[in-house]
Design a protein around this motif. Structure first.
Motif, PDB file in Angstrom:
ATOM      1  N   PRO A 139       0.812  -1.232   0.000  1.00 58.99           N
ATOM      2  CA  PRO A 139       0.000   0.000   0.000  1.00 58.99           C
ATOM      3  C   PRO A 139       0.842   1.276   0.000  1.00 58.99           C
ATOM      4  O   PRO A 139       0.477   2.258  -0.641  1.00 58.99           O
ATOM      5  N   THR A 140       1.981   1.248   0.700  1.00 57.09           N
ATOM      6  CA  THR A 140       2.852   2.431   0.717  1.00 57.09           C
ATOM      7  C   THR A 140       3.413   2.707  -0.662  1.00 57.09           C
ATOM      8  O   THR A 140       3.422   3.847  -1.131  1.00 57.09           O
ATOM      9  N   ILE A 141       3.882   1.668  -1.340  1.00 51.08           N
ATOM     10  CA  ILE A 141       4.425   1.821  -2.696  1.00 51.08           C
ATOM     11  C   ILE A 141       3.363   2.416  -3.617  1.00 51.08           C
ATOM     12  O   ILE A 141       3.628   3.374  -4.347  1.00 51.08           O
ATOM     13  N   LEU A 142       2.154   1.868  -3.576  1.00 49.34           N
ATOM     14  CA  LEU A 142       1.072   2.351  -4.445  1.00 49.34           C
ATOM     15  C   LEU A 142       0.711   3.801  -4.137  1.00 49.34           C
ATOM     16  O   LEU A 142       0.536   4.612  -5.042  1.00 49.34           O
ATOM     17  N   ARG A 143       0.624   4.149  -2.846  1.00 49.12           N
ATOM     18  CA  ARG A 143       0.260   5.513  -2.438  1.00 49.12           C
ATOM     19  C   ARG A 143       1.312   6.528  -2.884  1.00 49.12           C
ATOM     20  O   ARG A 143       0.991   7.578  -3.447  1.00 49.12           O
ATOM     21  N   VAL A 144       2.580   6.199  -2.654  1.00 49.20           N
ATOM     22  CA  VAL A 144       3.669   7.130  -2.978  1.00 49.20           C
ATOM     23  C   VAL A 144       3.770   7.335  -4.489  1.00 49.20           C
ATOM     24  O   VAL A 144       3.961   8.457  -4.948  1.00 49.20           O
ATOM     25  N   LEU A 145       3.640   6.266  -5.249  1.00 51.56           N
ATOM     26  CA  LEU A 145       3.697   6.394  -6.707  1.00 51.56           C
ATOM     27  C   LEU A 145       2.528   7.225  -7.224  1.00 51.56           C
ATOM     28  O   LEU A 145       2.703   8.087  -8.094  1.00 51.56           O
ATOM     29  N   SER A 146       1.340   6.994  -6.690  1.00 48.32           N
ATOM     30  CA  SER A 146       0.168   7.760  -7.112  1.00 48.32           C
ATOM     31  C   SER A 146       0.333   9.243  -6.788  1.00 48.32           C
ATOM     32  O   SER A 146       0.057  10.109  -7.614  1.00 48.32           O
ATOM     33  N   LYS A 147       0.802   9.536  -5.578  1.00 50.96           N
ATOM     34  CA  LYS A 147       1.013  10.931  -5.167  1.00 50.96           C
ATOM     35  C   LYS A 147       2.023  11.633  -6.071  1.00 50.96           C
ATOM     36  O   LYS A 147       1.913  12.832  -6.328  1.00 50.96           O
ATOM     37  N   ASN A 148       2.998  10.891  -6.572  1.00 47.72           N
ATOM     38  CA  ASN A 148       4.021  11.447  -7.462  1.00 47.72           C
ATOM     39  C   ASN A 148       3.535  11.575  -8.909  1.00 47.72           C
ATOM     40  O   ASN A 148       4.207  12.177  -9.735  1.00 47.72           O
ATOM     41  N   GLY A 149       2.391  10.992  -9.220  1.00 47.56           N
ATOM     42  CA  GLY A 149       1.894  10.994 -10.598  1.00 47.56           C
ATOM     43  C   GLY A 149       2.521   9.894 -11.441  1.00 47.56           C
ATOM     44  O   GLY A 149       2.439   9.923 -12.669  1.00 47.56           O
ATOM     45  N   SER A 150       3.136   8.921 -10.794  1.00 47.44           N
ATOM     46  CA  SER A 150       3.767   7.797 -11.493  1.00 47.44           C
ATOM     47  C   SER A 150       2.724   6.725 -11.785  1.00 47.44           C
ATOM     48  O   SER A 150       1.681   6.659 -11.134  1.00 47.44           O
ATOM     49  N   VAL A 151       3.039   5.873 -12.743  1.00 46.18           N
ATOM     50  CA  VAL A 151       2.157   4.753 -13.039  1.00 46.18           C
ATOM     51  C   VAL A 151       2.354   3.672 -11.975  1.00 46.18           C
ATOM     52  O   VAL A 151       3.411   3.617 -11.336  1.00 46.18           O
ATOM     53  N   PRO A 152       1.359   2.823 -11.776  1.00 43.02           N
ATOM     54  CA  PRO A 152       1.492   1.763 -10.764  1.00 43.02           C
ATOM     55  C   PRO A 152       2.651   0.818 -11.101  1.00 43.02           C
ATOM     56  O   PRO A 152       3.021   0.654 -12.261  1.00 43.02           O
ATOM     57  N   PRO A 153       3.214   0.182 -10.071  1.00 46.56           N
ATOM     58  CA  PRO A 153       4.309  -0.755 -10.313  1.00 46.56           C
ATOM     59  C   PRO A 153       3.790  -2.043 -10.932  1.00 46.56           C
ATOM     60  O   PRO A 153       2.586  -2.293 -10.954  1.00 46.56           O
ATOM     61  N   LYS A 154       4.710  -2.834 -11.412  1.00 49.17           N
ATOM     62  CA  LYS A 154       4.378  -4.170 -11.912  1.00 49.17           C
ATOM     63  C   LYS A 154       5.064  -5.184 -11.008  1.00 49.17           C
ATOM     64  O   LYS A 154       6.188  -4.965 -10.557  1.00 49.17           O
ATOM     65  N   PHE A 155       4.365  -6.271 -10.749  1.00 50.56           N
ATOM     66  CA  PHE A 155       4.911  -7.338  -9.925  1.00 50.56           C
ATOM     67  C   PHE A 155       4.838  -8.645 -10.700  1.00 50.56           C
ATOM     68  O   PHE A 155       3.859  -8.892 -11.397  1.00 50.56           O
ATOM     69  N   ASP A 156       5.851  -9.460 -10.569  1.00 54.52           N
ATOM     70  CA  ASP A 156       5.865 -10.771 -11.219  1.00 54.52           C
ATOM     71  C   ASP A 156       6.308 -11.800 -10.194  1.00 54.52           C
ATOM     72  O   ASP A 156       7.457 -11.803  -9.759  1.00 54.52           O
ATOM     73  N   THR A 157       5.378 -12.675  -9.809  1.00 58.04           N
ATOM     74  CA  THR A 157       5.690 -13.715  -8.834  1.00 58.04           C
ATOM     75  C   THR A 157       6.209 -14.985  -9.493  1.00 58.04           C
ATOM     76  O   THR A 157       6.505 -15.947  -8.801  1.00 58.04           O
ATOM     77  N   ASN A 158       6.302 -14.980 -10.818  1.00 58.68           N
ATOM     78  CA  ASN A 158       6.831 -16.124 -11.548  1.00 58.68           C
ATOM     79  C   ASN A 158       6.060 -17.393 -11.191  1.00 58.68           C
ATOM     80  O   ASN A 158       6.647 -18.426 -10.903  1.00 58.68           O
ATOM     81  N   GLU A 159       4.726 -17.287 -11.185  1.00 54.64           N
ATOM     82  CA  GLU A 159       3.902 -18.468 -10.893  1.00 54.64           C
ATOM     83  C   GLU A 159       3.883 -19.382 -12.103  1.00 54.64           C
ATOM     84  O   GLU A 159       3.921 -18.912 -13.225  1.00 54.64           O
ATOM     85  N   PRO A 160       3.833 -20.668 -11.969  1.00 61.63           N
ATOM     86  CA  PRO A 160       3.772 -21.431 -10.723  1.00 61.63           C
ATOM     87  C   PRO A 160       5.163 -21.818 -10.187  1.00 61.63           C
ATOM     88  O   PRO A 160       5.274 -22.357  -9.100  1.00 61.63           O
ATOM     89  N   GLU A 161       6.234 -21.535 -10.938  1.00 58.30           N
ATOM     90  CA  GLU A 161       7.572 -21.985 -10.530  1.00 58.30           C
ATOM     91  C   GLU A 161       8.068 -21.309  -9.257  1.00 58.30           C
ATOM     92  O   GLU A 161       8.755 -21.912  -8.451  1.00 58.30           O
ATOM     93  N   ARG A 162       7.752 -20.028  -9.097  1.00 63.38           N
ATOM     94  CA  ARG A 162       8.190 -19.252  -7.934  1.00 63.38           C
ATOM     95  C   ARG A 162       9.709 -19.227  -7.807  1.00 63.38           C
ATOM     96  O   ARG A 162      10.255 -19.343  -6.725  1.00 63.38           O
ATOM     97  N   GLY A 163      10.392 -19.048  -8.924  1.00 66.65           N
ATOM     98  CA  GLY A 163      11.850 -19.001  -8.919  1.00 66.65           C
ATOM     99  C   GLY A 163      12.395 -17.624  -8.598  1.00 66.65           C
ATOM    100  O   GLY A 163      13.550 -17.483  -8.224  1.00 66.65           O
ATOM    101  N   PHE A 164      11.576 -16.591  -8.770  1.00 70.59           N
ATOM    102  CA  PHE A 164      12.004 -15.227  -8.483  1.00 70.59           C
ATOM    103  C   PHE A 164      10.781 -14.355  -8.255  1.00 70.59           C
ATOM    104  O   PHE A 164       9.652 -14.758  -8.522  1.00 70.59           O
ATOM    105  N   PHE A 165      11.025 -13.162  -7.764  1.00 67.84           N
ATOM    106  CA  PHE A 165       9.987 -12.149  -7.619  1.00 67.84           C
ATOM    107  C   PHE A 165      10.570 -10.836  -8.119  1.00 67.84           C
ATOM    108  O   PHE A 165      11.683 -10.468  -7.741  1.00 67.84           O
ATOM    109  N   VAL A 166       9.835 -10.163  -8.995  1.00 64.98           N
ATOM    110  CA  VAL A 166      10.297  -8.895  -9.557  1.00 64.98           C
ATOM    111  C   VAL A 166       9.304  -7.787  -9.205  1.00 64.98           C
ATOM    112  O   VAL A 166       8.101  -7.939  -9.386  1.00 64.98           O
TER     113      VAL A 166
END
Length: 193
Positions: A142-169
């Motif tokens: 929620p902090t990341i989303l709030r701060v980016l929105s307040k700055n006028g930035s686009v929302p972040p992207k997250f990749d959990t690498n499902e179903p392998e779960r080898g990394f998180f970006v």
């Protein structure tokens, strides 16, 4: 923690890298200081119809701090792979290996709400909390989303690498008002390289 800068993109032959070593809190604070001093840029926007101006950032520091702190908090320390911060012309990617705990689902990240929380490194989290680097109560996203929105930035992207779960970006995209200078720099880099 490895920070790798690709000023002209991944295909260019020039890149800069810096490795932060030592105790995990030192790695985190040193990497954040480096990113704040060398990567984060601000721009002041003045208006003709009012005295107040706005200051925007290519990447708000607080969003970057939360993202990298979360990577340190949730990393699998049984693996030898470092956390990697890739600074690209249009984004910063923070890559943590072995991904997030299986209780956290990609669909929740896409919605911006993570309800189920299991902490892989509870002691690490408590330590980071004592240093005021995390809260440890599921407030990071929620902090990341709030701060980016307040700055006028686009929302972040997250990749959990499902179903392998080898990394998180976590991908923080550069503020749209900073794109023009990046594209010009990219074109210059391609002409040179």
């Amino acid at each position: 923690i490895d920070v790798v800068e690709f000023p002209n993109g991944l295909g260019a032959k020039k890149f800069n890298e810096k490795t932060f070593k030592g105790a995990i809190q030192k790695q985190l604070t040193d990497a954040l200081s480096y990113l704040k001093a060398n990567i984060i840029k601000s721009r002041v926007i003045k208006y003709a119809d009012r005295a107040e101006s706005d200051t925007i950032f290519n990447y708000p520091y607080e969003a970057l701090e939360e993202s990298l702190s979360n990577a340190v908090y949730h990393r699998n320390y049984e693996l030898r792979d470092p956390i990697e911060v890739r600074v690209l012309p249009t984004a910063i990617e923070i890559i943590s290996y072995n991904g997030v705990d299986p209780s956290l689902k990609q669909i929740d990240f896409d919605k911006g709400v993570v309800k189920a929380r299991r902490y892989r490194n509870r002691r690490t989290g408590e330590f980071l909390k004592e240093l005021n680097l995390t809260e440890g109560r599921g407030t990071g996203l929620p902090t990341i989303l709030r701060v980016l929105s307040k700055n006028g930035s686009v929302p972040p992207k997250f990749d959990t690498n499902e179903p392998e779960r080898g990394f998180f970006v976590t991908e923080l995209l550069n503020h749209p008002d900073f794109h023009g200078s990046l594209v010009e720099g990219l074109v210059e880099g391609l002409v040179e390289g």
